[in-house]
Structure formats: structure tokens, C-alpha cells
Design a protein around this motif. Structure first.
Motif, PDB file in Angstrom:
ATOM      1  N   UNK A 320       0.744  -1.345  -0.059  1.00 36.77           N
ATOM      2  CA  UNK A 320      -0.016  -0.078  -0.014  1.00 36.77           C
ATOM      3  C   UNK A 320       0.691   1.481  -0.062  1.00 36.77           C
ATOM      4  N   UNK A 321       1.724   1.414   0.819  1.00 39.11           N
ATOM      5  CA  UNK A 321       2.386   2.638   1.115  1.00 39.11           C
ATOM      6  C   UNK A 321       3.191   3.044  -0.547  1.00 39.11           C
ATOM      7  N   UNK A 322       3.699   1.793  -1.154  1.00 43.24           N
ATOM      8  CA  UNK A 322       4.359   2.108  -2.267  1.00 43.24           C
ATOM      9  C   UNK A 322       3.146   2.320  -3.489  1.00 43.24           C
ATOM     10  N   UNK A 323       2.159   1.679  -3.587  1.00 41.30           N
ATOM     11  CA  UNK A 323       1.165   2.012  -4.760  1.00 41.30           C
ATOM     12  C   UNK A 323       0.487   3.387  -4.293  1.00 41.30           C
ATOM     13  N   UNK A 324       0.026   3.809  -2.889  1.00 38.80           N
ATOM     14  CA  UNK A 324      -0.475   5.262  -2.914  1.00 38.80           C
ATOM     15  C   UNK A 324       0.583   6.205  -3.500  1.00 38.80           C
ATOM     16  N   UNK A 325       1.885   6.063  -3.055  1.00 39.94           N
ATOM     17  CA  UNK A 325       2.911   6.956  -3.852  1.00 39.94           C
ATOM     18  C   UNK A 325       2.717   7.094  -5.249  1.00 39.94           C
ATOM     19  N   UNK A 326       2.770   5.880  -5.893  1.00 37.40           N
ATOM     20  CA  UNK A 326       2.919   5.874  -7.255  1.00 37.40           C
ATOM     21  C   UNK A 326       1.622   6.419  -8.102  1.00 37.40           C
ATOM     22  N   UNK A 327       0.328   6.119  -7.194  1.00 38.27           N
ATOM     23  CA  UNK A 327      -0.752   6.590  -7.624  1.00 38.27           C
ATOM     24  C   UNK A 327      -1.084   8.173  -7.516  1.00 38.27           C
ATOM     25  N   UNK A 328      -0.433   8.953  -6.474  1.00 36.84           N
ATOM     26  CA  UNK A 328      -0.342  10.166  -6.222  1.00 36.84           C
ATOM     27  C   UNK A 328       0.386  10.896  -7.488  1.00 36.84           C
ATOM     28  N   UNK A 428      -0.328  -3.651   5.692  1.00 38.24           N
ATOM     29  CA  UNK A 428      -0.120  -4.919   5.108  1.00 38.24           C
ATOM     30  C   UNK A 428      -1.305  -5.999   4.992  1.00 38.24           C
ATOM     31  N   UNK A 429      -2.230  -5.605   3.924  1.00 39.94           N
ATOM     32  CA  UNK A 429      -3.345  -6.318   3.949  1.00 39.94           C
ATOM     33  C   UNK A 429      -3.400  -7.774   3.723  1.00 39.94           C
ATOM     34  N   UNK A 430      -2.116  -8.366   3.112  1.00 38.91           N
ATOM     35  CA  UNK A 430      -1.973  -9.547   2.857  1.00 38.91           C
ATOM     36  C   UNK A 430      -1.977 -10.386   4.137  1.00 38.91           C
ATOM     37  N   UNK A 431      -1.777  -9.679   5.223  1.00 37.78           N
ATOM     38  CA  UNK A 431      -1.745 -10.470   6.444  1.00 37.78           C
ATOM     39  C   UNK A 431      -2.886 -10.294   7.367  1.00 37.78           C
ATOM     40  N   UNK A 432      -3.900  -9.627   6.873  1.00 37.98           N
ATOM     41  CA  UNK A 432      -5.205  -9.648   7.821  1.00 37.98           C
ATOM     42  C   UNK A 432      -5.995 -10.855   7.687  1.00 37.98           C
ATOM     43  N   UNK A 433      -6.435 -11.161   8.877  1.00 41.71           N
ATOM     44  CA  UNK A 433      -7.421 -12.350   8.856  1.00 41.71           C
ATOM     45  C   UNK A 433      -8.534 -12.207   7.882  1.00 41.71           C
TER      46      UNK A 433
END
Length: 474
Positions: A320-328, A428-433
């Protein structure tokens, strides 16, 4: 007696105030203000799409300030200028210096050619606080580390020039043989992706001065620490205005100094110093955009995974932190500085993709795409530049998000598909239950990608790759 006619050639100084060349040209002369789009000498360094978008609107703003007297051309400047001089009987030209190697070579040729024909050429500094060749160590060599460059070199040198006022009652004329208008330069994209981008900016000299005033009144008091929080307004957002010369660094420097002397002002001025340091690096290392300043990185075992590069470019890495930056970046033409470091580290270290890919993508997408700053910054994050971050300093995008976007405001703004996740799993949504994913309505791999790499494993791979360089040194 007829007033002599002179040319003022606008380049990266698209403003009337604190414009040294324009100020000098205005003394007892009638001025032909010109702009020439040069995609010939620039070659592969021609402006990217986002920069061309900005230039279009900046030229319109400048032309309005000049009462529609800006003459526009496209082509090789020496051909254009010689034609103007022959037709309009002009004997003198003024411009502010540019510092990219290709522009230096071009301008040197133009000056020599014009002077051989009896034309007086006046060049001044309207873009930098200090000329690159004036800040050197005691032994006459350029600085390679920022802190002594700024503290011992710049701050102990002459104070930056005070801003010059706007010339009063400019005597302007235009060239009937110039292009009809700025639209003739075809700077705007054929697909209208730029419409939304324009809403984020107030382009032009007035917008630049308003932005500086707004920052100094409401942002600078928290600059040193607040500039690390991408969702907060504690950054200047002046870089595109500085790059195109809608405002000068001298204006920014002295306006900041008038606010008083504290850590925030000092830190802002040091960031202006980093811009100067980047230009010094480029001036003394003309191949900076292509060549590693530390030659050992020439042997670095870069990967060549096109799919991973595209995922990074599109903000679809699953981090997410990487993707947010690239989308910004794609949406606004800019990216918060803290996030630039995160996405840069991810590209060159976690993905092991050459920094050239990042430099080129930023060149096309940034409205503040500046050859010196862009090249120096990518070499810094890759560990191969001057005063660079050590290669083994690898930003963890999860912990960076947790630390600098703790409330998740930045990520939720640019990645709405995961906005319902709690902060605990937002980074880290891949670690979410599964129950948390169900509650947020998120299907990993469908609504939002699975991570394209394992962060822990990719970090280990990066460190192993770096160890191969140490073996070469040995």
C-alpha cells in the motif's frame, strides 16, 4: 533617437519579478520577449509529458503578464534567433543561464555564433543561489558531501543575491512571424489525462508567489518534522514553480529568512541547498543522469523483470505505501518527498530494478522533473551517488507507512479499495485475517493485488547482491 531593440529569451525563468536578464534588457530598450521549444538539442532529454503540460499553462500565464506580447517558436534556437535578428535588425540579446550539460553546450555554441556576427550576448544567473563553480573546497575541488557543501561552502560564501523588482513600464513588441499562439506547440496530451491534474496546481508566477506565501504563513512552522507526514500540508510544493522559474530560489530564500531564524526555517533553506547541491553534482558530473558516480555499481546484478516494473509504475505492487505514492504521482504529477524515498528504495532494492527505470518514469510523470534533482535523487536512493544513502539502508514500506501515515489518511486517499481495513492491517493487507478482509469487503488478488514480492526475502536478496560489490572491491 530610436530606442534600441533587444531580445529577451525566456527559458527556465518564466516570470517578470526577480528576473536579472529581463531587468537588464529593460534598461533603455524595446524588448522582444521570446520562448523557443527546443526538442532538437535536448534529444532524449526532451521534456516529459507532465512537464509539457505544466509548460503550456506557465507560458499562457507569462504571456498574459506580457500583455500577449510573448513570441513563440519551435526548433533549433540558433536558427530561430538568427532569423529574428536578420529580419528585425536586432543587435543584442539577453538570457538567464541554464545548467544542464546539453543546454550549456548549446548556449556556448549560440553565444559564439552570435558574437561572431557582432551581436552582443548578455547572460545572467536567475536560477541558482550560487553558481556551481563558485562553491568548492579549499583544495579547489567540488564538494561530494552535502553538509560541508552547505555549511562550509554555501553559508560561508556570499549571501544569495537579493531579489530584483519587476521592471516598470516594459516596452514590448512582438514578431508577426512567430507561431500563432502557445497551442501551436502541441504541449498538451491528446488523451485528456491532464484535466484532473490541473486542479491540484495554480500554475504561473502569481500562483508561485501565492504558494510561497501560503507555505510561510501556514506550513513552515512544522516543516522539519511535519514534512515527513504525507497527508499533512507541511511541505512547500514549490519545486515545479522553481524548476520553470515562476519564482526564483532567491525569492524563496529571502522570504523565508524574513520569518526569523529557527530550526524550521533553517531546514527549509537547507532543502533549497540540496537543490543547489544537485546542480553542482550535475555541473561537475555531466553524465549524472546515466552514469553511476560510484563505479563499483556498474557491476551490480540488476534484475530485468518487466512485469514488476509495470506493477510499480501503475501502483499495483500490493504494497500500500508504495502504491499510494505511485498513484499520487500519476494523478497529481507530484509525490511527497518521504514517499519518493519509499517507492525508490522499493524499486532498486526490493525489486532489484535499475535506478534508470525510476529516473525515466519520474522524468515523464513529474511536473517538477528537473534533470539535476531527479538524477541526483535516484543515485542517492540507489546508493551509487554523491553522499548517497548506504545501499544496505532499505526502507520497509510497511513500517514507513505505520510511522508516517499512522492514521492511514494518505493510503486511504489513494487506495480507496482497501479503505475499510483497520489501521492494523492497512499497511499489510495480505496479513489480515479473513474475517477482517470480509468485513472490509476486500478480496486480496481481486480488489487489491497480492504483494509482487516477499519484503523480507527481497531485502535479503538485495543485501546478498550488494555483497557481490564488496567482493569486487576486495
Amino acid at each position: 533617437m530610436n530606442t534600441p531593440k533587444v531580445i529577451h529569451w525566456f527559458r527556465q525563468d518564466l516570470r517578470l519579478s526577480d528576473n536579472p536578464a529581463l531587468f537588464e534588457a529593460a534598461k533603455n530598450s524595446s524588448i522582444l520577449p521570446i520562448y523557443i521549444l527546443d526538442d532538437i538539442n535536448s534529444k532524449e532529454l526532451a521534456m516529459g509529458e507532465a512537464s509539457r503540460f505544466w509548460l503550456h499553462h506557465s507560458l499562457n500565464s507569462l504571456n498574459k503578464s506580457l500583455d500577449q506580447n510573448l513570441s513563440i517558436y519551435s526548433g533549433d534556437p540558433i536558427t530561430v534567433i538568427l532569423d529574428i535578428i536578420d529580419r528585425l535588425d536586432i543587435k543584442e540579446i539577453f538570457w538567464n543561464r541554464c545548467y544542464e550539460p546539453w543546454r550549456i553546450n548549446r548556449d556556448t555554441h549560440i553565444k559564439k555564433e552570435l558574437e561572431s556576427k557582432g551581436i552582443k550576448v548578455n547572460t545572467l544567473n536567475g536560477s541558482l543561489l550560487w553558481e556551481p563553480w563558485t562553491i568548492k573546497k579549499g583544495d579547489g575541488t567540488p564538494y561530494k558531501v552535502f553538509t560541508p557543501y552547505f555549511r562550509k561552502g554555501c553559508l560561508l560564501s556570499d549571501e544569495p543575491r537579493k531579489p530584483i523588482s519587476t521592471p516598470i513600464n516594459l516596452d514590448l513588441f512582438n514578431d508577426n512571424n512567430s507561431l500563432k499562439d502557445i497551442n501551436a506547440l502541441s504541449l498538451l496530451p491528446s488523451t485528456k489525462w491532464d484535466i484532473k491534474m490541473k486542479s491540484f496546481w495554480n500554475i504561473g508566477e502569481l500562483g508561485a508567489n501565492n504558494r510561497l506565501t501560503e507555505f510561510l504563513n501556514n506550513g513552515v512552522e512544522n516543516y522539519k518534522e511535519g514534512r515527513n507526514i504525507p497527508s499533512k500540508p507541511f511541505v512547500s510544493r514549490l519545486s515545479p514553480h522553481l524548476h520553470f522559474g515562476e519564482i526564483s530560489p532567491n525569492q524563496a530564500w529571502h522570504a523565508a529568512q524574513k520569518k526569523g531564524d529557527d530550526n524550521n526555517i533553517d531546514h527549509f533553506c537547507s532543502e533549497l541547498g540540496w537543490r543547489e547541491f544537485s546542480y553542482t553534482q550535475l555541473y561537475f558530473n555531466p553524465e549524472l543522469p546515466k552514469k553511476n558516480l560510484q563505479p563499483k555499481f556498474d557491476l551490480f546484478p540488476w534484475d530485468k523483470d518487466e512485469k514488476k516494473l509495470i506493477a510499480w509504475q501503475k501502483g499495483q505492487t500490493g504494497i500500500p505505501m508504495v502504491d499510494a505514492g505511485m498513484r499520487e504521482l500519476w494523478l497529481t504529477g507530484a509525490m511527497h518527498n518521504r514517499v519518493r524515498m519509499v517507492v525508490g528504495s522499493f524499486l532498486v532494492k526490493n525489486l532489484l530494478l535499475h535506478w534508470h527505470h525510476g529516473e525515466r518514469w519520474f522524468w515523464d510523470c513529474l511536473v517538477d522533473a528537473d534533470l539535476a534533482s531527479n538524477s541526483a535523487s535516484w543515485q542517492w536512493i540507489a546508493g551509487c551517488g554523491a553522499d548517497a544513502a548506504p545501499y544496505f539502508r532499505i526502507f520497509n514500506p510497511v513500517t514507513q507507512g505505520q510511522k508516517f501515515d499512522s492514521d492511514g489518511e494518505y493510503i486511504r486517499k489513494y487506495i480507496p479499495e482497501i479503505s475499510e481495513l483497520p489501521n492494523k492491517y492497512l499497511f499489510n493487507p495480505w496479513e489480515a485475517p479473513q474475517e477482517e478482509l470480509d468485513r472490509a469487503g476486500v478480496v486480496i488478488g481481486k480488489d487489491y493485488p497480492n504483494p509482487i514480492i516477499d519484503l523480507k526475502l527481497s531485502r535479503q536478496n538485495a543485501l546478498e547482491a550488494f555483497k557481490t560489490l564488496k567482493k569486487v572491491d576486495d
